[in-house]
Design a protein around this motif. Structure first.
Motif, PDB file in Angstrom:
ATOM      1  N   SER A 271       0.826  -1.201   0.000  1.00 25.72           N
ATOM      2  CA  SER A 271       0.000   0.000   0.000  1.00 25.72           C
ATOM      3  C   SER A 271       0.863   1.255   0.000  1.00 25.72           C
ATOM      4  N   HIS A 272       1.953   1.230   0.782  1.00 27.20           N
ATOM      5  CA  HIS A 272       2.862   2.374   0.839  1.00 27.20           C
ATOM      6  C   HIS A 272       3.497   2.643  -0.526  1.00 27.20           C
ATOM      7  N   MET A 273       3.721   1.577  -1.308  1.00 28.82           N
ATOM      8  CA  MET A 273       4.347   1.722  -2.627  1.00 28.82           C
ATOM      9  C   MET A 273       3.328   1.931  -3.740  1.00 28.82           C
ATOM     10  N   GLY A 274       2.023   1.918  -3.391  1.00 26.33           N
ATOM     11  CA  GLY A 274       0.995   2.154  -4.399  1.00 26.33           C
ATOM     12  C   GLY A 274       0.645   0.949  -5.229  1.00 26.33           C
ATOM     13  N   TYR A 275       1.041  -0.254  -4.791  1.00 29.53           N
ATOM     14  CA  TYR A 275       0.704  -1.469  -5.536  1.00 29.53           C
ATOM     15  C   TYR A 275      -0.730  -1.889  -5.217  1.00 29.53           C
ATOM     16  N   GLY A 276      -1.537  -2.075  -6.259  1.00 26.45           N
ATOM     17  CA  GLY A 276      -2.910  -2.527  -6.048  1.00 26.45           C
ATOM     18  C   GLY A 276      -2.983  -4.033  -6.032  1.00 26.45           C
ATOM     19  N   LEU A 277      -2.391  -4.642  -5.022  1.00 24.53           N
ATOM     20  CA  LEU A 277      -2.332  -6.104  -5.012  1.00 24.53           C
ATOM     21  C   LEU A 277      -3.639  -6.706  -4.527  1.00 24.53           C
ATOM     22  N   SER A 278      -3.726  -8.008  -4.651  1.00 23.61           N
ATOM     23  CA  SER A 278      -4.887  -8.743  -4.159  1.00 23.61           C
ATOM     24  C   SER A 278      -4.623  -9.181  -2.727  1.00 23.61           C
ATOM     25  N   THR A 279      -5.365  -8.601  -1.784  1.00 20.84           N
ATOM     26  CA  THR A 279      -5.197  -9.019  -0.397  1.00 20.84           C
ATOM     27  C   THR A 279      -5.612 -10.477  -0.209  1.00 20.84           C
ATOM     28  N   THR A 280      -6.571 -10.937  -1.012  1.00 18.08           N
ATOM     29  CA  THR A 280      -7.000 -12.334  -0.928  1.00 18.08           C
ATOM     30  C   THR A 280      -5.842 -13.272  -1.259  1.00 18.08           C
ATOM     31  N   GLN A 281      -5.106 -12.955  -2.310  1.00 17.42           N
ATOM     32  CA  GLN A 281      -3.989 -13.807  -2.694  1.00 17.42           C
ATOM     33  C   GLN A 281      -2.881 -13.775  -1.643  1.00 17.42           C
ATOM     34  N   VAL A 282      -2.649 -12.601  -1.074  1.00 18.59           N
ATOM     35  CA  VAL A 282      -1.621 -12.491  -0.034  1.00 18.59           C
ATOM     36  C   VAL A 282      -1.990 -13.346   1.177  1.00 18.59           C
ATOM     37  N   VAL A 283      -3.239 -13.226   1.618  1.00 15.28           N
ATOM     38  CA  VAL A 283      -3.677 -13.993   2.791  1.00 15.28           C
ATOM     39  C   VAL A 283      -3.648 -15.489   2.498  1.00 15.28           C
ATOM     40  N   SER A 284      -4.108 -15.887   1.332  1.00 16.88           N
ATOM     41  CA  SER A 284      -4.102 -17.306   0.976  1.00 16.88           C
ATOM     42  C   SER A 284      -2.682 -17.852   0.940  1.00 16.88           C
ATOM     43  N   GLY A 285      -1.764 -17.064   0.372  1.00 14.27           N
ATOM     44  CA  GLY A 285      -0.361 -17.479   0.367  1.00 14.27           C
ATOM     45  C   GLY A 285       0.184 -17.621   1.771  1.00 14.27           C
ATOM     46  N   GLY A 286      -0.199 -16.679   2.653  1.00 18.25           N
ATOM     47  CA  GLY A 286       0.251 -16.758   4.034  1.00 18.25           C
ATOM     48  C   GLY A 286      -0.290 -17.982   4.754  1.00 18.25           C
ATOM     49  N   ILE A 287      -1.560 -18.313   4.520  1.00 19.68           N
ATOM     50  CA  ILE A 287      -2.152 -19.491   5.164  1.00 19.68           C
ATOM     51  C   ILE A 287      -1.471 -20.768   4.675  1.00 19.68           C
ATOM     52  N   MET A 288      -1.219 -20.853   3.362  1.00 17.06           N
ATOM     53  CA  MET A 288      -0.538 -22.047   2.841  1.00 17.06           C
ATOM     54  C   MET A 288       0.877 -22.159   3.398  1.00 17.06           C
ATOM     55  N   GLY A 289       1.582 -21.027   3.480  1.00 19.88           N
ATOM     56  CA  GLY A 289       2.929 -21.063   4.046  1.00 19.88           C
ATOM     57  C   GLY A 289       2.917 -21.501   5.497  1.00 19.88           C
ATOM     58  N   ALA A 290       1.929 -21.002   6.264  1.00 19.97           N
ATOM     59  CA  ALA A 290       1.812 -21.402   7.674  1.00 19.97           C
ATOM     60  C   ALA A 290       1.458 -22.875   7.791  1.00 19.97           C
ATOM     61  N   GLY A 291       0.608 -23.369   6.878  1.00 18.39           N
ATOM     62  CA  GLY A 291       0.273 -24.794   6.889  1.00 18.39           C
ATOM     63  C   GLY A 291       1.480 -25.671   6.639  1.00 18.39           C
ATOM     64  N   LEU A 292       2.306 -25.282   5.670  1.00 18.06           N
ATOM     65  CA  LEU A 292       3.512 -26.061   5.357  1.00 18.06           C
ATOM     66  C   LEU A 292       4.556 -25.952   6.471  1.00 18.06           C
ATOM     67  N   GLY A 293       4.538 -24.834   7.203  1.00 16.01           N
ATOM     68  CA  GLY A 293       5.509 -24.653   8.274  1.00 16.01           C
ATOM     69  C   GLY A 293       5.110 -25.298   9.581  1.00 16.01           C
ATOM     70  N   GLY A 294       3.871 -25.779   9.684  1.00 20.23           N
ATOM     71  CA  GLY A 294       3.402 -26.404  10.910  1.00 20.23           C
ATOM     72  C   GLY A 294       3.956 -27.795  11.123  1.00 20.23           C
ATOM     73  N   PRO A 295       3.635 -28.410  12.247  1.00 24.92           N
ATOM     74  CA  PRO A 295       4.183 -29.734  12.579  1.00 24.92           C
ATOM     75  C   PRO A 295       3.863 -30.802  11.537  1.00 24.92           C
ATOM     76  N   GLN A 296       2.672 -30.744  10.938  1.00 28.51           N
ATOM     77  CA  GLN A 296       2.292 -31.743   9.945  1.00 28.51           C
ATOM     78  C   GLN A 296       2.664 -31.345   8.526  1.00 28.51           C
ATOM     79  N   GLY A 297       2.961 -30.067   8.309  1.00 30.51           N
ATOM     80  CA  GLY A 297       3.345 -29.604   6.980  1.00 30.51           C
ATOM     81  C   GLY A 297       2.304 -29.928   5.930  1.00 30.51           C
ATOM     82  N   LYS A 298       1.040 -29.642   6.229  1.00 30.72           N
ATOM     83  CA  LYS A 298      -0.042 -30.113   5.373  1.00 30.72           C
ATOM     84  C   LYS A 298      -0.829 -28.959   4.773  1.00 30.72           C
ATOM     85  N   VAL A 299      -1.131 -29.086   3.472  1.00 32.50           N
ATOM     86  CA  VAL A 299      -2.008 -28.165   2.765  1.00 32.50           C
ATOM     87  C   VAL A 299      -2.969 -28.994   1.927  1.00 32.50           C
ATOM     88  N   HIS A 300      -4.227 -28.607   1.890  1.00 37.52           N
ATOM     89  CA  HIS A 300      -5.211 -29.296   1.049  1.00 37.52           C
ATOM     90  C   HIS A 300      -5.063 -28.789  -0.384  1.00 37.52           C
TER      91      HIS A 300
END
Length: 397
Positions: A271-300
């Motif tokens: 936002s500070h740089m003026g990029y009109g990114l997709s917050t949905t894609q950012v959040v989804s990427g973060g959730i998948m990364g957190a899933g892979l980083g967890g004890p089971q390393g699992k993503v559906h």
């Protein structure tokens, strides 16, 4: 403000209606993981998110400038009817993906709608494709990867730091932390997504001479856009909250905290740089990364693939629908009325379909996120006999 004609007023109202759909479509961005882990009760979560989305709308206007004076050439002679067509296509795509429980990008629906309608209504020269590439397409690819990598590292660090603590103590502490991290995501979401509607309204006012070229959004536009997205957020996009909170991975509090923290950092920086990114894609990427980083390393991955396909389709699909709408709307008053009628009919039909399998704050965490509903193909079956399911359509409950 004497330049604001009836058509301009219709465009402004439609833009705020898009902002409303953006709010309930993207509530999941901030609150899906907190609701899934039990850190916040569903209705409390959406109330907090609504308030902070409104506050975030006042923090920056750089993304609004990207919309109003970046993607579209203000000197191209764009008419309000074309902007109306762009919004119609974006709203219909938002509602369709919400109905199917797919966390698609409201931002890319708006960009696609604006690009498609502008090309049809004013020509290729009216779109600044260099800005589209640098401010939209490149962030669309990079931001979920960056958020995913950051969330993966943060999740690993969270479990490493707390490895000697008891599980109950650890989860209780991270649940408390999620009330802060989820709130920051909501604030960041307001700085990015609310601005897109501000940019559309500002572009409309510039196109009719109510504002000079390269103007920033007036205060009343900022307040109206912030209020619309906050109201939509408070309605709760429960279908998409279910898909993101339960459909991508089983999120535990440390993972939720890590995903939300990484998401906030990426969105605020963009936002500070003026990029009109997709917050949905950012959040989804973060959730998948957190899933892979967890004890089971699992993503559906089945759900992840559906999401990625939808991301790829969103911008061109919205562009095609809005381009067709612009062709009709540019014919005159009857064309605008026809597009408006199609928008109302399509929106109403999708709302009625959603009532067949309602998802509310009471059942958002109760069942699996995706159900297949058989669709009969071929001749009608005799009464009392089930139709064969030669094809299915996948719909989030």
């Amino acid at each position: 403000m004497e330049h604001i004609t009836f058509l301009v007023a219709v465009v402004i109202v439609t833009a705020l209606a898009f902002d409303f759909t953006n709010g309930f479509h993207d509530t999941a961005n901030a609150m899906a993981t907190s609701i899934a882990t039990g850190a916040l009760r569903p209705k409390v979560a959406v109330a907090i998110s609504a308030v902070l989305n409104f506050a975030g709308a006042f923090l920056s206007v750089k993304v609004a400038g990207t919309i109003s004076g970046g993607i579209v050439n203000e000197k191209a002679g764009l008419h309000p009817s074309v902007i109306f067509a762009a919004l119609a296509g974006a709203i219909l795509w938002n509602l369709l993906t919400w109905l199917r429980g797919l966390p698609s990008s409201s931002s890319h629906a708006l960009y696609g709608g604006l690009i498609g309608a502008t090309v049809v209504g004013a020509g290729l020269h009216a779109v600044n494709f260099s800005t589209v590439v640098t401010k939209i397409l490149i962030p669309a690819v990079a931001s979920p990867l960056v958020a995913g990598l950051a969330a993966w590292g943060a999740t690993k660090a969270a479990y490493l730091i707390t490895r000697s603590a008891g599980e109950k103590t650890t989860e209780k502490a991270f649940r408390r932390g999620q009330t802060v991290s989820a709130s920051l995501v909501s604030l960041a979401h307001g700085t990015n997504d609310a601005q897109k509607t501000m940019g559309i309204i500002t572009l409309t006012l510039v196109s009719v001479g109510a504002l000079p070229k390269h103007s920033l959004p007036p205060t009343w536009v900022i307040a109206a856009a912030g209020a619309a997205i906050a109201l939509g957020t408070y309605m709760g996009g429960w279908r998409i909250i279910r898909s993101m909170g339960k459909g991508l991975t089983e999120v535990r509090p440390p993972q939720g905290f890590a995903a939300e923290s990484a998401t906030t950092a990426v969105i605020l920086t963009s936002s500070h740089m003026g990029y009109g990114l997709s917050t949905t894609q950012v959040v989804s990427g973060g959730i998948m990364g957190a899933g892979l980083g967890g004890p089971q390393g699992k993503v559906h991955w089945a759900m992840a693939r559906r999401m990625v396909y939808t991301w790829g389709l969103t911008l061109p699909a919205a562009a095609l629908v809005s381009g067709a709408a612009a062709f009709v709307a540019d014919r005159g008053t009857w064309g605008v009325l026809l597009v408006g009628a199609a928008l109302a009919a399509g929106s109403g039909a999708m709302w009625l379909l959603s009532r067949r399998q309602p998802v509310t704050a009471d059942n958002v965490n109760e069942v699996t996120p995706v159900e297949t509903i058989p669709v009969a193909v071929g001749p009608a079956q005799p009464a009392g006999q089930a139709a064969p399911s030669a094809a299915t359509t996948t719909v989030a409950a």
